[in-house]
Design an enzyme around this catalytic site. Structure first.
Site, PDB file in Angstrom:
ATOM      1  N   ASP A  23     -33.950  21.665   9.549  1.00  0.00           N
ATOM      2  CA  ASP A  23     -34.380  22.611   8.520  1.00  0.00           C
ATOM      3  C   ASP A  23     -35.763  22.270   7.958  1.00  0.00           C
ATOM      4  O   ASP A  23     -36.118  21.099   7.871  1.00  0.00           O
ATOM      5  CB  ASP A  23     -33.339  22.595   7.390  1.00  0.00           C
ATOM      6  CG  ASP A  23     -33.468  23.792   6.478  1.00  0.00           C
ATOM      7  OD1 ASP A  23     -34.192  24.739   6.834  1.00  0.00           O
ATOM      8  OD2 ASP A  23     -32.849  23.780   5.402  1.00  0.00           O
ATOM      9  N   ASN A  71     -29.053  33.602  11.540  1.00  0.00           N
ATOM     10  CA  ASN A  71     -30.498  33.677  11.828  1.00  0.00           C
ATOM     11  C   ASN A  71     -30.907  34.977  12.532  1.00  0.00           C
ATOM     12  O   ASN A  71     -32.086  35.330  12.546  1.00  0.00           O
ATOM     13  CB  ASN A  71     -30.962  32.475  12.665  1.00  0.00           C
ATOM     14  CG  ASN A  71     -31.026  31.175  11.899  1.00  0.00           C
ATOM     15  OD1 ASN A  71     -30.919  30.096  12.476  1.00  0.00           O
ATOM     16  ND2 ASN A  71     -31.192  31.231  10.585  1.00  0.00           N
TER      17      ASN A  71
HETATM   18  C1  FPP Z   1     -34.703  26.200   9.962  1.00  0.00           C
HETATM   19  O1  FPP Z   1     -35.959  26.097   9.325  1.00  0.00           O
HETATM   20  C2  FPP Z   1     -34.901  26.147  11.366  1.00  0.00           C
HETATM   21  C3  FPP Z   1     -34.522  27.108  12.227  1.00  0.00           C
HETATM   22  C4  FPP Z   1     -33.852  28.344  11.829  1.00  0.00           C
HETATM   23  C5  FPP Z   1     -34.806  26.964  13.655  1.00  0.00           C
HETATM   24  C6  FPP Z   1     -34.694  25.582  14.190  1.00  0.00           C
HETATM   25  C7  FPP Z   1     -35.369  25.577  15.465  1.00  0.00           C
HETATM   26  C8  FPP Z   1     -36.178  24.607  15.919  1.00  0.00           C
HETATM   27  C9  FPP Z   1     -36.425  23.333  15.233  1.00  0.00           C
HETATM   28  C10 FPP Z   1     -36.802  24.779  17.232  1.00  0.00           C
HETATM   29  C11 FPP Z   1     -35.739  24.593  18.230  1.00  0.00           C
HETATM   30  C12 FPP Z   1     -36.297  24.519  19.501  1.00  0.00           C
HETATM   31  C13 FPP Z   1     -35.654  23.963  20.515  1.00  0.00           C
HETATM   32  C14 FPP Z   1     -36.395  23.889  21.744  1.00  0.00           C
HETATM   33  C15 FPP Z   1     -34.254  23.465  20.441  1.00  0.00           C
HETATM   34  P1  FPP Z   1     -36.448  27.316   8.456  1.00  0.00           P
HETATM   35  O2  FPP Z   1     -37.272  28.185   9.319  1.00  0.00           O
HETATM   36  O3  FPP Z   1     -35.283  28.001   7.831  1.00  0.00           O
HETATM   37  O4  FPP Z   1     -37.314  26.580   7.417  1.00  0.00           O
HETATM   38  P2  FPP Z   1     -37.487  26.963   5.883  1.00  0.00           P
HETATM   39  O5  FPP Z   1     -36.149  26.775   5.236  1.00  0.00           O
HETATM   40  O6  FPP Z   1     -38.482  25.963   5.426  1.00  0.00           O
HETATM   41  O7  FPP Z   1     -37.984  28.366   5.830  1.00  0.00           O
END
Ligand code: FPP
Length: 242
Positions: A23, A71
């Site tokens: 996250d 998501n």
């Molecule tokens: C949450 O951060 C993260 C996600 C919804 C996506 C996680 C995906 C990755 C780390 C990339 C995965 C890639 C591979 C190749 C497995 P957020 O976007 O909700 O962050 P925020 O809470 O700061 O907005």
């Protein structure tokens, strides 16, 4: 014995199964005036480094939350960007990953685009004989949905006369989960300051230890993981006993 941040830890005390809620990508990007996609790209790099580190220190199971059922509600552009990153990863993982790592994609594969689903199945197939660390990538994954899916599978077995309602136990239900045959996570890590489970491994998390940190996922390093593991080894797990 293994050295983690200048500490020597008995291998037997390491968590067998670590699960991570990756996250903070969006906030990492925002802080730098970058688009959210830049956060996800950097988050994917962090993910690869952490997979490598877990393999090196002898973790048997690593589960990462890459994309939740919720998501799908994000803006189309962000979903497309994440799917593209995942597709790229699935394409290369068979050859780029340590040749001992077995990959499992857990979640609603039927929700993925046909091409992504095909790549996910191919990667699982190509790595299925590997005997090193199991890497579960949770993709279109939701803990409640997983339990519903398992419950339906058991109900269908009862309907077909293959089992009786009294045969429904923790073991038979666990055997219908995406993680069937795997130990439950010992340690669940969530960076970025949030302290929620967010529909991740609801059933399997029953006795997991939690470790939180304010570090945003793209800035998460192996030293942070080592810190989480060191904290885990200091905890006393009683599993409801005294
Ligand atoms: C949450 O951060 C993260 C996600 C919804 C996506 C996680 C995906 C990755 C780390 C990339 C995965 C890639 C591979 C190749 C497995 P957020 O976007 O909700 O962050 P925020 O809470 O700061 O907005």
């Amino acid at each position: 014995m293994i050295h983690l941040r200048k500490k020597t830890v008995d291998m037997a005390c390491l968590p067998k199964h670590i699960a991570i809620i990756m996250d903070g990508n969006g906030r990492w990007a925002k802080k730098r005036g970058l688009p959210r996609s830049a956060g996800h790209t950097r988050g994917a790099e962090t993910f690869k480094k952490i997979v490598r580190y877990c393999g090196e220190i002898g973790i048997s199971y690593l589960t990462v939350y890459a994309f939740s059922t919720e998501n799908w509600n994000r803006p189309r552009e962000e979903v497309d960007n994440l799917m593209h990153l995942l597709e790229e990863y699935l394409d290369k993982a068979g050859t780029e990953l340590d040749s001992r790592v077995r990959v499992r994609i857990i979640g609603e594969k039927e929700m993925l685009s046909p091409i992504l689903r095909e790549k996910a199945i191919k990667l699982e197939e190509d790595t299925k004989e590997r005997t090193g660390m199991v890497l579960n990538i949770a993709l279109s994954y939701g803990g409640r949905q997983e339990i519903l899916h398992a419950t339906r599978a058991l109900a269908e077995k009862v309907e077909r006369g293959e089992m009786k309602p009294c045969d429904i136990t923790e073991e038979t239900l666990s055997a219908e989960l995406y993680t069937a045959g795997q130990p439950d996570p010992d340690l669940i890590i969530r960076p970025s300051g949030e302290k929620r489970l967010s529909n991740f491994l609801l059933w399997q998390a029953a006795y997991a230890e939690f470790w939180y940190s304010d570090i945003l996922w793209p800035s998460f390093k192996s030293v942070h993981l080592a810190e989480a593991i060191a904290a885990f080894t200091r905890r006393e797990r009683r599993f409801g006993g005294v």
